[in-house]
Write a protein that holds these residues in place. Structure first.
Motif, mmCIF file in Angstrom:
data_model
loop_
_atom_site.group_PDB
_atom_site.id
_atom_site.type_symbol
_atom_site.label_atom_id
_atom_site.label_comp_id
_atom_site.label_asym_id
_atom_site.label_seq_id
_atom_site.Cartn_x
_atom_site.Cartn_y
_atom_site.Cartn_z
ATOM 1 N N THR A 192 0.825 -1.217 0.000
ATOM 2 C CA THR A 192 0.000 0.000 0.000
ATOM 3 C C THR A 192 0.858 1.267 0.000
ATOM 4 N N LYS A 193 2.151 1.118 -0.175
ATOM 5 C CA LYS A 193 3.074 2.255 -0.143
ATOM 6 C C LYS A 193 3.483 2.630 -1.559
ATOM 7 N N LEU A 194 3.245 3.885 -1.940
ATOM 8 C CA LEU A 194 3.647 4.389 -3.251
ATOM 9 C C LEU A 194 4.837 5.325 -3.056
ATOM 10 N N ILE A 195 5.913 5.047 -3.785
ATOM 11 C CA ILE A 195 7.175 5.756 -3.587
ATOM 12 C C ILE A 195 7.618 6.421 -4.879
ATOM 13 N N THR A 196 8.092 7.648 -4.778
ATOM 14 C CA THR A 196 8.744 8.325 -5.888
ATOM 15 C C THR A 196 9.968 9.054 -5.343
ATOM 16 N N PRO A 197 11.048 9.139 -6.107
ATOM 17 C CA PRO A 197 12.239 9.820 -5.594
ATOM 18 C C PRO A 197 11.981 11.308 -5.366
ATOM 19 N N PRO A 198 12.565 11.903 -4.330
ATOM 20 C CA PRO A 198 12.449 13.352 -4.132
ATOM 21 C C PRO A 198 13.239 14.090 -5.209
ATOM 22 N N VAL A 199 12.844 15.326 -5.486
ATOM 23 C CA VAL A 199 13.516 16.129 -6.509
ATOM 24 C C VAL A 199 14.998 16.303 -6.176
ATOM 25 N N SER A 200 15.330 16.279 -4.909
ATOM 26 C CA SER A 200 16.729 16.433 -4.495
ATOM 27 C C SER A 200 17.624 15.304 -4.989
ATOM 28 N N GLU A 201 17.027 14.190 -5.432
ATOM 29 C CA GLU A 201 17.807 13.077 -5.983
ATOM 30 C C GLU A 201 18.246 13.341 -7.429
ATOM 31 N N GLY A 202 17.718 14.428 -8.035
ATOM 32 C CA GLY A 202 18.108 14.772 -9.400
ATOM 33 C C GLY A 202 17.040 14.519 -10.432
ATOM 34 N N CYS A 203 15.841 14.133 -9.995
ATOM 35 C CA CYS A 203 14.779 13.874 -10.967
ATOM 36 C C CYS A 203 14.130 15.182 -11.413
ATOM 37 N N LEU A 204 13.492 15.124 -12.575
ATOM 38 C CA LEU A 204 12.769 16.273 -13.101
ATOM 39 C C LEU A 204 11.606 16.620 -12.173
ATOM 40 N N ASN A 205 11.400 17.893 -11.964
ATOM 41 C CA ASN A 205 10.263 18.357 -11.164
ATOM 42 C C ASN A 205 9.025 18.359 -12.062
ATOM 43 N N GLY A 206 8.524 17.158 -12.340
ATOM 44 C CA GLY A 206 7.498 16.977 -13.368
ATOM 45 C C GLY A 206 6.140 17.525 -12.997
ATOM 46 N N VAL A 207 5.444 18.062 -13.989
ATOM 47 C CA VAL A 207 4.087 18.576 -13.781
ATOM 48 C C VAL A 207 3.118 17.426 -13.498
ATOM 49 N N MET A 208 3.222 16.332 -14.257
ATOM 50 C CA MET A 208 2.349 15.187 -13.979
ATOM 51 C C MET A 208 2.741 14.520 -12.666
ATOM 52 N N ARG A 209 4.004 14.537 -12.335
ATOM 53 C CA ARG A 209 4.446 14.018 -11.039
ATOM 54 C C ARG A 209 3.680 14.712 -9.918
ATOM 55 N N LYS A 210 3.541 16.020 -10.021
ATOM 56 C CA LYS A 210 2.835 16.804 -9.005
ATOM 57 C C LYS A 210 1.372 16.372 -8.913
ATOM 58 N N GLN A 211 0.744 16.121 -10.065
ATOM 59 C CA GLN A 211 -0.671 15.726 -10.070
ATOM 60 C C GLN A 211 -0.846 14.355 -9.409
ATOM 61 N N ILE A 212 0.044 13.411 -9.734
ATOM 62 C CA ILE A 212 -0.073 12.062 -9.180
ATOM 63 C C ILE A 212 0.202 12.063 -7.677
ATOM 64 N N LEU A 213 1.165 12.868 -7.243
ATOM 65 C CA LEU A 213 1.420 12.999 -5.807
ATOM 66 C C LEU A 213 0.153 13.449 -5.082
ATOM 67 N N ALA A 214 -0.522 14.453 -5.641
ATOM 68 C CA ALA A 214 -1.730 14.989 -5.006
ATOM 69 C C ALA A 214 -2.853 13.956 -4.996
ATOM 70 N N LEU A 215 -3.044 13.259 -6.109
ATOM 71 C CA LEU A 215 -4.105 12.254 -6.180
ATOM 72 C C LEU A 215 -3.842 11.107 -5.216
ATOM 73 N N ALA A 216 -2.589 10.651 -5.171
ATOM 74 C CA ALA A 216 -2.253 9.523 -4.309
ATOM 75 C C ALA A 216 -2.438 9.864 -2.829
ATOM 76 N N LYS A 217 -2.122 11.103 -2.462
ATOM 77 C CA LYS A 217 -2.262 11.521 -1.066
ATOM 78 C C LYS A 217 -3.728 11.575 -0.636
ATOM 79 N N LYS A 218 -4.633 11.667 -1.623
ATOM 80 C CA LYS A 218 -6.067 11.670 -1.321
ATOM 81 C C LYS A 218 -6.671 10.264 -1.359
ATOM 82 N N THR A 219 -5.848 9.274 -1.672
ATOM 83 C CA THR A 219 -6.320 7.887 -1.750
ATOM 84 C C THR A 219 -6.118 7.211 -0.394
ATOM 85 N N ALA A 220 -7.214 6.845 0.244
ATOM 86 C CA ALA A 220 -7.172 6.346 1.615
ATOM 87 C C ALA A 220 -6.347 5.074 1.759
ATOM 88 N N THR A 221 -6.310 4.263 0.709
ATOM 89 C CA THR A 221 -5.625 2.969 0.797
ATOM 90 C C THR A 221 -4.138 3.042 0.450
#
Length: 283
Positions: A192-221
């Motif tokens: 039930t754990k969804l993981i993505t690297p933090p931007v500090s690791e060198g990944c692109l600060n993606g626009v869709m990344r931001k949307q998925i982060l927000a959606l996932a945080k609203k998912t109770a499970t």
């Protein structure tokens, strides 16, 4: 005079001799998706472009407002009769002058557009195999998080993927951790754990990344976290997917000998479409 592909021509006959984006990679860009005459996530794209220009010390024109950028992008899609569904890219480059040290920080820009087949996001059921790209590494620095035209690492990784019959490659940073895919951010689900690297690791600060982060945080499970992902963690995953604004979510079905499902990817795409499509109507 200059030599262009074996032919001597006047030095002003080829715009590339005066384009710092071509000569030095001195340019930043944004690629947006247009649906029914509106730009998805316009505000996020605008502020990322402004931030990118500031990071590389470009002078932002006074008229470069969000409304002005919107008008520019939509006008190109309109001129190509593809306002219904389009991919539009704006490249902003520093004006000619100097060598590594520019003589001006003023900018010019180029916008071009191509048609997209569908408006809404969907999850492909096709096989999608990836592996690690280990020839070159992304550095953990601010420049790695913005979209510059220096994409030689991504280009080389794409050729590696093609030569090895892969659909994509996962890129590593200089600490040998998984950062992103060739053309998108990476998410990994373990239970039930969804993981993505933090931007500090060198990944692109993606626009869709931001949307998925927000959606996932609203998912109770789902527990959404930003944590380092090592190559060893990939073998423990139940699901891995790639995100970008044009595709939305691309599930990875195979990494080496491990196969993955796309349960959460399907759920998130459905919720993403529910969130965005009712808000975008023809203007």
């Amino acid at each position: 005079m200059i030599n262009f592909n074996g032919t001597m021509v006047a030095d002003d006959a080829n715009i590339l001799t005066q384009n710092r984006g071509f000569l030095y990679g001195d340019a930043v860009f944004e690629t947006v998706k247009i649906v029914k005459g509106s730009i998805l996530f316009l505000e996020d794209h605008y502020f990322r472009l402004m931030s990118s220009m500031r990071v590389v010390r470009m002078e932002i024109p006074m008229n470069f407002t969000m409304e002005y950028l919107e008008e520019l992008l939509l006008s190109v899609a309109d001129a190509n009769n593809i306002l219904d569904s389009a991919r539009v890219r704006i490249t902003v480059y520093r004006n000619d002058g100097g060598y590594y040290l520019p003589t001006t920080n003023d900018v010019s820009y180029l916008i071009h557009a191509t048609a997209l087949e569908q408006q809404q996001y969907s999850v492909s059921s096709d096989a999608y195999e990836v592996d690690l790209f280990k020839d070159f590494y992304i550095t953990k620095q601010l420049l790695s998080s913005i979209k510059t035209t220096n994409r030689i690492l991504n280009t080389t990784a794409s050729i590696f993927a093609f030569e090895n019959a892969l659909d994509n490659c996962l890129l590593l940073n200089d600490s040998k951790n998984v950062v992103e895919a060739i053309q998108g951010n990476i998410f990994m689900r373990i239970g039930t754990k969804l993981i993505t690297p933090p931007v500090s690791e060198g990944c692109l600060n993606g626009v869709m990344r931001k949307q998925i982060l927000a959606l996932a945080k609203k998912t109770a499970t789902i527990e959404m976290v930003e944590e380092v992902i090592s190559p060893f963690d990939l073998q423990k995953a139940d699901e891995i997917f790639i995100t970008n604004v044009i595709k939305g979510i691309q599930p990875i079905t195979k990494y080496r000998k491990k196969n993955f499902n796309s349960d959460l990817a399907n759920e998130l795409v459905e919720r993403l479409n529910e969130q965005i499509l009712p808000n975008y109507v023809v203007k």
